[in-house]
Design a protein around this motif. Structure first.
Motif, short mmCIF file in Angstrom:
data_model
loop_
_atom_site.label_atom_id
_atom_site.label_comp_id
_atom_site.label_asym_id
_atom_site.label_seq_id
_atom_site.Cartn_x
_atom_site.Cartn_y
_atom_site.Cartn_z
N SER A 89 0.83 -1.21 0.00
CA SER A 89 0.00 0.00 0.00
C SER A 89 0.86 1.26 0.00
CB SER A 89 -0.94 0.01 1.22
OG SER A 89 -0.20 -0.08 2.43
N LEU A 90 2.03 1.19 0.62
CA LEU A 90 2.92 2.35 0.65
C LEU A 90 3.32 2.76 -0.76
CD1 LEU A 90 5.85 3.02 3.03
CD2 LEU A 90 6.28 3.06 0.59
N TYR A 91 3.60 1.79 -1.61
CA TYR A 91 4.11 2.09 -2.94
C TYR A 91 3.02 2.56 -3.89
CZ TYR A 91 8.07 0.09 -0.77
OH TYR A 91 9.07 -0.12 0.13
N LEU A 92 1.81 2.09 -3.66
CA LEU A 92 0.70 2.61 -4.46
C LEU A 92 0.45 4.07 -4.11
CD1 LEU A 92 -1.44 1.88 -6.54
CD2 LEU A 92 -2.97 1.23 -4.66
N ALA A 93 0.52 4.40 -2.82
CA ALA A 93 0.36 5.79 -2.39
C ALA A 93 1.51 6.65 -2.92
CB ALA A 93 0.30 5.87 -0.86
N LEU A 122 5.84 11.39 9.34
CA LEU A 122 5.73 11.38 10.80
C LEU A 122 4.33 10.99 11.26
CD1 LEU A 122 7.86 14.52 11.73
CD2 LEU A 122 8.32 12.15 12.41
N VAL A 123 3.32 11.52 10.61
CA VAL A 123 1.94 11.16 10.97
C VAL A 123 1.70 9.67 10.71
CG1 VAL A 123 -0.51 11.55 10.48
CG2 VAL A 123 1.08 13.49 10.55
N GLY A 124 2.22 9.17 9.58
CA GLY A 124 2.09 7.75 9.28
C GLY A 124 2.79 6.88 10.31
N VAL A 125 3.95 7.32 10.77
CA VAL A 125 4.69 6.58 11.79
C VAL A 125 3.89 6.48 13.08
CG1 VAL A 125 6.70 6.70 13.35
CG2 VAL A 125 7.00 7.02 10.88
N VAL A 126 3.30 7.59 13.49
CA VAL A 126 2.50 7.60 14.72
C VAL A 126 1.34 6.63 14.61
CG1 VAL A 126 0.98 9.00 16.17
CG2 VAL A 126 3.15 9.94 15.36
N ALA A 129 2.77 2.95 14.67
CA ALA A 129 3.28 2.53 15.98
C ALA A 129 2.18 2.38 17.01
CB ALA A 129 4.32 3.54 16.47
N ALA A 130 1.11 3.15 16.85
CA ALA A 130 0.00 3.09 17.82
C ALA A 130 -1.18 2.29 17.30
CB ALA A 130 -0.46 4.52 18.14
N ALA A 131 -1.03 1.59 16.18
CA ALA A 131 -2.16 0.92 15.52
C ALA A 131 -2.84 -0.09 16.43
CB ALA A 131 -1.67 0.25 14.24
N GLN A 132 -4.18 -0.04 16.40
CA GLN A 132 -4.99 -0.98 17.17
C GLN A 132 -5.75 -1.96 16.29
OE1 GLN A 132 -4.80 -1.15 20.52
NE2 GLN A 132 -3.25 0.48 20.34
N ASP A 133 -5.85 -1.64 15.02
CA ASP A 133 -6.52 -2.53 14.08
C ASP A 133 -5.89 -2.39 12.70
OD1 ASP A 133 -7.67 -0.17 12.87
OD2 ASP A 133 -9.25 -0.22 14.38
N LEU A 134 -6.31 -3.26 11.79
CA LEU A 134 -5.69 -3.29 10.46
C LEU A 134 -5.94 -2.01 9.68
CD1 LEU A 134 -4.10 -4.95 8.42
CD2 LEU A 134 -6.27 -5.93 7.60
N ALA A 135 -7.14 -1.43 9.84
CA ALA A 135 -7.46 -0.20 9.11
C ALA A 135 -6.50 0.93 9.51
CB ALA A 135 -8.91 0.21 9.39
N ILE A 138 -3.10 0.27 7.87
CA ILE A 138 -3.03 0.54 6.43
C ILE A 138 -3.08 2.04 6.15
CG2 ILE A 138 -4.16 0.19 4.20
CD1 ILE A 138 -2.74 -2.26 5.35
N ILE A 139 -3.90 2.78 6.90
CA ILE A 139 -3.95 4.24 6.72
C ILE A 139 -2.58 4.85 7.02
CG2 ILE A 139 -4.92 6.39 7.62
CD1 ILE A 139 -7.55 4.87 8.05
N GLY A 140 -1.94 4.35 8.08
CA GLY A 140 -0.60 4.82 8.39
C GLY A 140 0.38 4.53 7.27
N ARG A 141 0.28 3.34 6.67
CA ARG A 141 1.15 2.98 5.56
C ARG A 141 0.92 3.89 4.34
NH1 ARG A 141 5.63 0.21 5.76
NH2 ARG A 141 5.26 -0.75 3.73
N ILE A 142 -0.33 4.24 4.10
CA ILE A 142 -0.64 5.13 2.97
C ILE A 142 0.00 6.51 3.19
CG2 ILE A 142 -2.52 6.39 1.83
CD1 ILE A 142 -4.23 3.87 2.23
#
Length: 512
Positions: A89-93, A122-126, A129-135, A138-142
């Protein structure tokens, strides 16, 4: 992609402008290059994290069950589209955002674009690192992908524009070197955090913010490039900055060339239409083919999923991560070989030697796995060690050839009137096929098993034939003489060099 200019004097030699390698340029280069560290760290960290049990148990429990099921197919432990989407997903974004970043570089400048890259990252990293679910993951990866797209557009451009002419090639490959260093650092981090239960994966993902923070704060220190200032008609500021980065007041000739090149570029109203002309076909075909072939060497599949791959062939978690560290070290050192040799032995020699080395290593790896690794057994320790050695042999050849040269050659071949449009095709092709390989690799490994290495080896044969018959040598050829000395004399491409297809003419001043 505009950069510092060479003019073509009457004697046909390239004019050299007075310039010193100043401390300021060194500082600017180090700060900007953290964009490469940012990109490389993410490449390396994703594969390590996806091999950690705590991470799999939280986000991909079915993969966790497969991994620890004693009768599960060795090649299919990690075959999960959501797990692949985490990486790809990172590379598509990045593919989509690179077009926006191109406009941002032109309209706002290189430095603001780098700042935007670091903030998105930086926002993606946060979120990661704090992810609680898959969504959330993935949003962080985007968001990370948007940051990568902006950084990959702005950082190489910034480096090439601040560098004195005589070290520009080395600085361009320096970005690729920083990518490999980022991968190495990520492998080291994964090795130590894999034993921090249950939050080690969060630390791995969170530390991606360090290079992003350096780039964000550092971009407040460095100034805009003279080329960008002149492009945006800030002529006095551009002249002052040129004096500062060159370490001399004797910059009038270079300044005038920059102004003239900027005006010439603005006169080209239809670069994409020019790019579709018959005369531009050789450069366009080579630019796209280099990016496609770069991905079909299989390098990103191996770099993304190195720990997963080593676990598949029988290494335990710590051993697989340690093997990734060894591979990352080889990657960094081999990229230095490219810096030293690319302008001495030439592009074609490095590419063809690498094709032979990659083909042999991939074929032997495929043969060893086919003969020794079934669906449920583990490799004998001696065989597994040989696989790691062969992977390092493969990685080393890529690192001094198709890795850096896949970016260098497209930047050399386009004339001024189609350079920006042509390079955009190269970048978008790279991101598209990086996405496709990242999304498909684990499924391919499940269905093709050891045959996946023969699949990539087959592509390497095709790549070698492409270099032999279609890729001209561009070593020591000034860009403004490329048409006369390369394309019009090439055995195949010279037939496309007729002048009757209506390509817009431009000033003979050419950027590098």
């Amino acid at each position: 992609m505009p950069a510092v200019v060479l003019s073509k004097p009457e004697n046909g030699s390239s004019q050299q402008f007075e310039a010193k390698i100043t401390i300021y340029v060194v500082i600017c280069g180090i700060i900007a290059a953290t964009g490469g560290l940012m990109f490389g760290y993410d490449i390396g960290i994703s594969g390590g994290v996806t091999s950690m049990d705590d991470f799999l148990l939280k986000f991909f429990p079915t993969v966790y069950v497969r991994k620890h099921h004693v009768k599960e197919n060795n090649y299919c432990k990690y075959d999960n589209q959501h797990l692949q989407l985490f990486t790809s997903s990172l590379y598509l974004a990045a593919l989509v955002s690179s077009f926006v970043a191109s406009r941002s570089c032109t309209r706002f400048g290189r430095r603001p674009t780098m700042q935007a890259a670091s903030l998105f990252f930086l926002v993606g990293v946060v979120l990661n690192a704090a992810a609680q679910d898959l969504a959330m993951l993935i949003i962080g990866r985007i968001l990370l992908g948007i940051g990568v797209g902006f950084a990959n557009q702005a950082v190489p451009l910034f480096l090439s524009e601040i560098a004195p002419v005589r070290i520009r090639g080395a600085l361009n490959i320096l970005f690729q070197l920083d990518v490999t260093i980022g991968i190495f650092i990520a492998n080291v981090v994964n090795y130590f955090t894999s034993n921090l239960h249950p939050w080690g994966w969060r630390l791995s993902l969170g530390l991606a913010g360090v290079p992003a923070l350096i780039l964000c704060l550092g971009s407040l220190i460095i100034a805009e490039t003279p080329t960008s200032l002149i492009e945006r008609e800030k002529l006095d500021e551009g002249l002052a900055m040129l004096k500062r980065i060159r370490g001399t007041d004797n910059v009038r000739a270079e300044y005038e060339e920059l102004v003239e090149a900027s005006e010439a570029a603005r006169r080209v109203k239809r670069p994409f239409r020019n790019l579709m002309k018959r005369r531009s076909r050789p450069q366009l075909v080579i630019a796209i083919a280099m990016q496609v072939f770069q991905q079909f060497t299989g390098i990103n599949a191996i770099m993304f999923y190195a720990p997963v791959l080593f676990q598949t062939i029988g290494f335990k978690n710590d051993a697989s991560l340690l093997s990734s560290i060894i591979m990352g070290t080889v990657n960094v050192l081999s990229t230095l070989v490219s810096v030293a040799l690319v302008d001495r032995v030439g592009r074609r020699v490095l590419l063809l030697e690498a094709c032979v080395q990659m083909f042999i290593s991939q074929s032997i790896i495929g043969g060893l796995l086919m003969a020794n690794l079934g669906t449920t057994n583990s490799l004998h320790k001696g065989v597994a060690v040989w696989v790691v050695v062969l992977v390092c042999v493969y990685v080393s050849s890529f690192a001094w050839s198709w890795g850096p040269l896949g970016w260098l050659i497209p930047s050399e071949t386009f004339p001024l009137e189609t350079r920006t449009a042509g390079y955009a095709f190269a970048v978008s092709s790279n991101m598209l096929f990086t996405f496709l390989i990242a999304q498909a690799f684990l499924s391919m490994m499940c269905h093709m098993k050891a045959g996946i290495f023969f699949f990539f080896a087959g592509w390497i044969v095709l790549m070698g034939l492409f270099v032999v018959f279609l890729l001209p040598e561009t070593k020591n050829v000034p860009i403004d003489e490329m048409m006369e000395r390369v394309w019009k004399k090439h055995g195949y491409w010279k037939r496309f060099m007729d002048d009757d297809d209506g390509v817009e003419a431009v000033n003979t001043t050419t950027t590098v």
